[in-house]
Motif scaffolding. Structure first.
Motif, short mmCIF file in Angstrom:
data_model
loop_
_atom_site.label_atom_id
_atom_site.label_comp_id
_atom_site.label_asym_id
_atom_site.label_seq_id
_atom_site.Cartn_x
_atom_site.Cartn_y
_atom_site.Cartn_z
N THR A 61 -26.73 -9.99 68.69
CA THR A 61 -27.09 -9.75 70.09
C THR A 61 -27.19 -11.05 70.86
O THR A 61 -26.64 -11.20 71.96
CB THR A 61 -28.43 -8.99 70.17
OG1 THR A 61 -28.31 -7.74 69.49
CG2 THR A 61 -28.84 -8.75 71.61
N VAL A 62 -27.89 -12.03 70.29
CA VAL A 62 -28.06 -13.32 70.95
C VAL A 62 -26.71 -14.02 71.13
O VAL A 62 -26.41 -14.56 72.20
CB VAL A 62 -29.03 -14.21 70.14
CG1 VAL A 62 -29.07 -15.63 70.68
CG2 VAL A 62 -30.43 -13.60 70.15
N LEU A 63 -25.88 -13.98 70.09
CA LEU A 63 -24.55 -14.60 70.18
C LEU A 63 -23.68 -13.88 71.19
O LEU A 63 -22.87 -14.50 71.90
CB LEU A 63 -23.89 -14.59 68.81
CG LEU A 63 -24.52 -15.53 67.77
CD1 LEU A 63 -23.97 -15.23 66.38
CD2 LEU A 63 -24.29 -16.99 68.15
N ARG A 64 -23.84 -12.59 71.29
CA ARG A 64 -23.08 -11.81 72.26
C ARG A 64 -23.44 -12.22 73.69
O ARG A 64 -22.57 -12.36 74.56
CB ARG A 64 -23.36 -10.33 72.05
CG ARG A 64 -22.47 -9.41 72.84
CD ARG A 64 -23.24 -8.59 73.80
NE ARG A 64 -22.45 -7.45 74.23
CZ ARG A 64 -22.74 -6.71 75.28
NH1 ARG A 64 -23.80 -6.97 76.00
NH2 ARG A 64 -22.00 -5.68 75.62
N GLU A 65 -24.74 -12.42 73.93
CA GLU A 65 -25.17 -12.83 75.27
C GLU A 65 -24.73 -14.26 75.56
O GLU A 65 -24.43 -14.59 76.73
CB GLU A 65 -26.68 -12.68 75.41
CG GLU A 65 -27.21 -11.26 75.18
CD GLU A 65 -26.70 -10.22 76.17
OE1 GLU A 65 -25.79 -10.52 76.97
OE2 GLU A 65 -27.21 -9.08 76.14
N PHE A 66 -24.66 -15.12 74.56
CA PHE A 66 -24.14 -16.47 74.74
C PHE A 66 -22.70 -16.41 75.22
O PHE A 66 -22.32 -17.05 76.20
CB PHE A 66 -24.23 -17.24 73.42
CG PHE A 66 -23.85 -18.69 73.51
CD1 PHE A 66 -24.82 -19.66 73.72
CD2 PHE A 66 -22.53 -19.10 73.37
CE1 PHE A 66 -24.48 -21.01 73.79
CE2 PHE A 66 -22.17 -20.44 73.46
CZ PHE A 66 -23.16 -21.40 73.67
N ARG A 67 -21.90 -15.62 74.53
CA ARG A 67 -20.50 -15.48 74.91
C ARG A 67 -20.37 -14.81 76.28
O ARG A 67 -19.54 -15.20 77.11
CB ARG A 67 -19.74 -14.66 73.87
CG ARG A 67 -18.26 -14.48 74.21
CD ARG A 67 -17.54 -13.61 73.20
NE ARG A 67 -16.15 -13.42 73.60
CZ ARG A 67 -15.16 -14.24 73.29
NH1 ARG A 67 -15.39 -15.31 72.55
NH2 ARG A 67 -13.93 -14.00 73.72
N GLY A 68 -21.21 -13.81 76.53
CA GLY A 68 -21.15 -13.10 77.80
C GLY A 68 -21.45 -13.98 78.99
O GLY A 68 -20.79 -13.88 80.04
N ASP A 69 -22.44 -14.85 78.86
CA ASP A 69 -22.73 -15.78 79.96
C ASP A 69 -21.55 -16.70 80.23
O ASP A 69 -21.23 -17.02 81.38
CB ASP A 69 -23.97 -16.61 79.61
CG ASP A 69 -25.28 -15.84 79.76
OD1 ASP A 69 -25.29 -14.81 80.46
OD2 ASP A 69 -26.29 -16.28 79.19
N GLY A 70 -20.88 -17.13 79.16
CA GLY A 70 -19.70 -17.97 79.35
C GLY A 70 -18.56 -17.20 79.99
O GLY A 70 -17.82 -17.74 80.83
#
Length: 284
Positions: free
Chosen positions: A158-167
């Motif tokens: 989930t955290v990694l997904r939000e990292f990618r999503g912000d980018g």
């Protein structure tokens, strides 16, 4: 330690994504939100947006990017009269626990899940060094970690997904593509169901059609399909998203990043085959 390439970072995200994404379709989530006395849509905004605290629609509109602001405003801040961010986040985690237990069965106790959890957590925690400009990631990265391996894995993904999503949002902004326009282009690529995207994000047919017309004027659509310029723009946005995602996986190095993808593949495949993400699949 060999550096992680954008292609490898993308593969690690792609193969692990269903482990997180299933939460948006699992009946367990709806059951937990019902128990809190809130509608499913409000539960989605409350649980994912709850990482910000009891906010109004502004931060969620800004960071979720492709939802109709009117849809968000109908849920926030009214939902905080019914529940709290902590309760919404706990309900989502409990739903993830139940859904993964149902979908993966005894595999959640396997050494492979524990190994994947350790690798994903290392990546997620190391990514906090690159939190600047990534508000939704930063909010999720500040949440407490669960203790059981399958939930550590779910939270890390989930955290990694939000990292990618912000980018990805940053790449769309630079390209001058709005949230609604990004969904229209995604649909035109044949990789998504436009009806599902439009209705689940709260846009009318008229709003969708108006922005499709704008994209045609920009030369990005040819009828309902991507033009050559549209395909090139999408490829550029995806390449930039991949590049911006790399820092989250650098602590793993190429070998362990590939190992995370290898471990995630059969777990995600099990969920996909069981229909956990069927609602989001493009219609044939």
């Amino acid at each position: 330690m060999t550096e992680v390439t954008p292609a490898l970072a993308r593969e690690a995200w792609r193969l692990a994504e269903p482990l997180h994404g299933m939460i948006y379709f699992a009946p367990e989530a709806r059951e937990r939100f019902d128990a809190l006395g809130i509608p499913a849509t409000a539960g989605y905004f409350a649980s994912r947006g709850g990482a910000f605290g009891p906010v109004g629609p502004g931060p969620v509109v800004a960071t979720f990017y492709n939802f109709n602001p009117d849809l968000v405003a109908r849920a926030l801040p009214a939902v905080w009269q019914l529940t709290t961010p902590a309760a919404a986040l706990a309900a989502r985690l409990d739903a993830a626990d139940a859904a993964l237990t149902r979908g993966l069965g005894d595999a959640i106790k396997s050494p492979e899940v524990a190994e994947a959890a350790d690798l994903a957590r290392l990546a997620a925690e190391s990514a906090t060094a690159y939190a600047a400009g990534r508000p939704l990631f930063a909010a999720h990265a500040a949440l407490d970690w669960p203790d059981r391996p399958h939930l550590v894995l779910w939270h890390a993904v989930t955290v990694l997904r939000e990292f990618r999503g912000d980018g990805h949002m940053a790449a769309l902004l630079v390209a001058g593509v709005s949230g609604l326009q990004s969904m229209i282009l995604h649909t035109a690529s044949g990789q998504a169901d436009g009806g599902f995207l439009r209705s689940s994000r709260g846009w009318s047919r008229e709003q969708w059609a108006a922005q499709a017309a704008v994209l045609r004027e920009r030369g990005l659509l040819d009828g309902e399909e991507l033009s050559a310029e549209g395909r090139e723009l999408r490829a550029r946005i995806e390449a930039e998203t991949d590049r911006l995602a790399v820092p989250a996986y650098q602590a793993l190095g190429a070998h362990r990043c590939a190992r995370l993808a290898e471990l995630a593949r059969p777990l995600s495949r099990t969920l996909v085959k069981a229909g956990f993400l069927a609602a989001a699949a493009p219609r044939k």
